[in-house]
Design a protein around this motif. Sequence first.
Motif, PDB file in Angstrom:
ATOM      1  N   TRP A  52       0.797  -1.221   0.000  1.00 56.80           N
ATOM      2  CA  TRP A  52       0.000   0.000   0.000  1.00 56.80           C
ATOM      3  C   TRP A  52       0.838   1.283   0.000  1.00 56.80           C
ATOM      4  O   TRP A  52       0.429   2.268  -0.657  1.00 56.80           O
ATOM      5  CB  TRP A  52      -1.041  -0.005   1.118  1.00 56.80           C
ATOM      6  CG  TRP A  52      -0.597   0.339   2.509  1.00 56.80           C
ATOM      7  CD1 TRP A  52      -0.396  -0.514   3.541  1.00 56.80           C
ATOM      8  CD2 TRP A  52      -0.324   1.661   3.030  1.00 56.80           C
ATOM      9  NE1 TRP A  52       0.009   0.171   4.662  1.00 56.80           N
ATOM     10  CE2 TRP A  52       0.045   1.502   4.378  1.00 56.80           C
ATOM     11  CE3 TRP A  52      -0.366   2.947   2.483  1.00 56.80           C
ATOM     12  CZ2 TRP A  52       0.379   2.581   5.191  1.00 56.80           C
ATOM     13  CZ3 TRP A  52      -0.024   4.023   3.285  1.00 56.80           C
ATOM     14  CH2 TRP A  52       0.346   3.844   4.626  1.00 56.80           C
ATOM     15  N   ALA A  93       0.160   4.187  -2.804  1.00 55.40           N
ATOM     16  CA  ALA A  93      -0.082   5.591  -2.464  1.00 55.40           C
ATOM     17  C   ALA A  93       0.969   6.509  -3.075  1.00 55.40           C
ATOM     18  O   ALA A  93       0.651   7.591  -3.598  1.00 55.40           O
ATOM     19  CB  ALA A  93      -0.109   5.758  -0.948  1.00 55.40           C
ATOM     20  N   GLY A 141      -3.894   1.953  -0.011  1.00 56.76           N
ATOM     21  CA  GLY A 141      -3.061   2.898  -0.745  1.00 56.76           C
ATOM     22  C   GLY A 141      -3.862   4.019  -1.358  1.00 56.76           C
ATOM     23  O   GLY A 141      -3.472   5.200  -1.293  1.00 56.76           O
ATOM     24  N   HIS A 142      -4.989   3.680  -1.955  1.00 59.58           N
ATOM     25  CA  HIS A 142      -5.854   4.705  -2.549  1.00 59.58           C
ATOM     26  C   HIS A 142      -6.397   5.637  -1.469  1.00 59.58           C
ATOM     27  O   HIS A 142      -6.439   6.866  -1.663  1.00 59.58           O
ATOM     28  CB  HIS A 142      -7.001   4.042  -3.308  1.00 59.58           C
ATOM     29  CG  HIS A 142      -6.619   3.552  -4.678  1.00 59.58           C
ATOM     30  ND1 HIS A 142      -6.811   4.299  -5.819  1.00 59.58           N
ATOM     31  CD2 HIS A 142      -6.043   2.395  -5.077  1.00 59.58           C
ATOM     32  CE1 HIS A 142      -6.378   3.629  -6.873  1.00 59.58           C
ATOM     33  NE2 HIS A 142      -5.910   2.469  -6.448  1.00 59.58           N
ATOM     34  N   PHE A 180      -5.134   6.311   1.526  1.00 60.99           N
ATOM     35  CA  PHE A 180      -4.087   7.170   2.070  1.00 60.99           C
ATOM     36  C   PHE A 180      -3.778   8.308   1.107  1.00 60.99           C
ATOM     37  O   PHE A 180      -3.640   9.471   1.523  1.00 60.99           O
ATOM     38  CB  PHE A 180      -2.821   6.360   2.352  1.00 60.99           C
ATOM     39  CG  PHE A 180      -1.745   7.146   3.049  1.00 60.99           C
ATOM     40  CD1 PHE A 180      -1.656   7.161   4.426  1.00 60.99           C
ATOM     41  CD2 PHE A 180      -0.802   7.873   2.331  1.00 60.99           C
ATOM     42  CE1 PHE A 180      -0.675   7.891   5.086  1.00 60.99           C
ATOM     43  CE2 PHE A 180       0.184   8.602   2.970  1.00 60.99           C
ATOM     44  CZ  PHE A 180       0.248   8.613   4.359  1.00 60.99           C
ATOM     45  N   ALA A 181      -3.648   7.989  -0.177  1.00 60.69           N
ATOM     46  CA  ALA A 181      -3.368   9.038  -1.168  1.00 60.69           C
ATOM     47  C   ALA A 181      -4.483  10.075  -1.186  1.00 60.69           C
ATOM     48  O   ALA A 181      -4.222  11.286  -1.257  1.00 60.69           O
ATOM     49  CB  ALA A 181      -3.189   8.411  -2.548  1.00 60.69           C
ATOM     50  N   ASP A 182      -5.726   9.622  -1.110  1.00 65.71           N
ATOM     51  CA  ASP A 182      -6.852  10.555  -1.107  1.00 65.71           C
ATOM     52  C   ASP A 182      -6.825  11.451   0.127  1.00 65.71           C
ATOM     53  O   ASP A 182      -7.081  12.651   0.047  1.00 65.71           O
ATOM     54  CB  ASP A 182      -8.175   9.789  -1.149  1.00 65.71           C
ATOM     55  CG  ASP A 182      -8.454   9.155  -2.499  1.00 65.71           C
ATOM     56  OD1 ASP A 182      -7.796   9.544  -3.490  1.00 65.71           O
ATOM     57  OD2 ASP A 182      -9.325   8.261  -2.564  1.00 65.71           O
TER      58      ASP A 182
END
Length: 383
Positions: free
Chosen positions: A194, A198, A368-369, A371-373
């Motif tokens: 993840w 990210a 990962g998505h 956290f990036a968001d």
Amino acid sequence: MKRYPGEALRAGVVSVFGALDFDVRPNGVSPRRLPDWTRLQVPQVMDAMVRMPSGVRLAFSTDAQEIRLTVQTSRLEFSPLPARPAVFDLVVDGAVVQSHATVAGNTIRLDRTDPGKFELLRGEPDEIVFKDLTPGLKACEIWLPHNAYVELRALEIDDGATLSPVPAPTTRRWIHYGSSISHCLEALQPTGVWPAVAARLGGMHLHSLGFGGQCHLDQFVARTIRKSDADLISLKVGINVINGDTLRERAFTPALHGFLDTIREGKPDTPIVLVSPIFCPSAETRPGPTVPDASGRFVTLPGHEEIQTGCLTLVRVRAILAEAVAARRAAGDANLHYLDGLSLFGADDAGDLPDDLHPNPEGYIRMGHRFADAVFTGGLRLG
């Protein structure tokens, strides 16, 4: 083919991102994710995770249309489950273009019920081949397996092709510290852990300090982060402290502040995101340690309630982390932020938690998505 031995890779023929040291062996080199000076301080059980290159990649520019990497891998087998393949991902100009798995090499057979017991089954090296690449100069990264030790023995490219290292970036550098849930042994491929997911979504240059079972607020990790080149630091802490019952509340709270103080000595203004643990059903309201049962699911042990004063649960750890961030922000640290781990993986995601502790590959990608968001494009807008 033009051949570069393992020692040449360590010496700078290519860039090695995500590693700070190498083990030098007779036939090659193996990356380590902590610097040389930590060797005397790293416990042996943690050294195994330091040598496993989650997030480590070889970075270079080349016009080659075929790349060969000779490796000796050592894969972990948690009996009775078979050892999973070691996967190498090739990223070209930002896109994953090829993945190659190997089941060659050594196998280290472990026993979940006895962490100190293992059996080494020796095997042969393998050649990882990436071919039919597009002509012309391109930026390449070979992401090394996140779930195996890797000895790099040689890199080969087409005769007449060029090879040059990629300079390390000077911005958008992210260092992340965490547990097995950041190491991500259960991911299918190295770009599927993840933090890598990210980082690629956020355009960040990752250095992962996710160490399976070994996130215990060790000061040598804090000093490593203090000396790092980082534009963003994230710390996902708490679950291993409960898993091993290594700290109670009296010691955990000052250890957390001490870890942050050490980082702030060298990084007074760098944004830090303190991330609390994700959902783990057995430890939400019961203290550790956690152990695998006969089915492989992680559970807490009942009994001895009379001596559990100060033992930590996930509910309490999340409260301590949130309170610490609030107190330090009130004292002037405006660049310290709290992120609730349940927003990355909560009770509604439990279907992707097969052993009740570690997410499956789909769960890691979702983390990962999220956290990036949250951090790169969402409310915190860091990096």
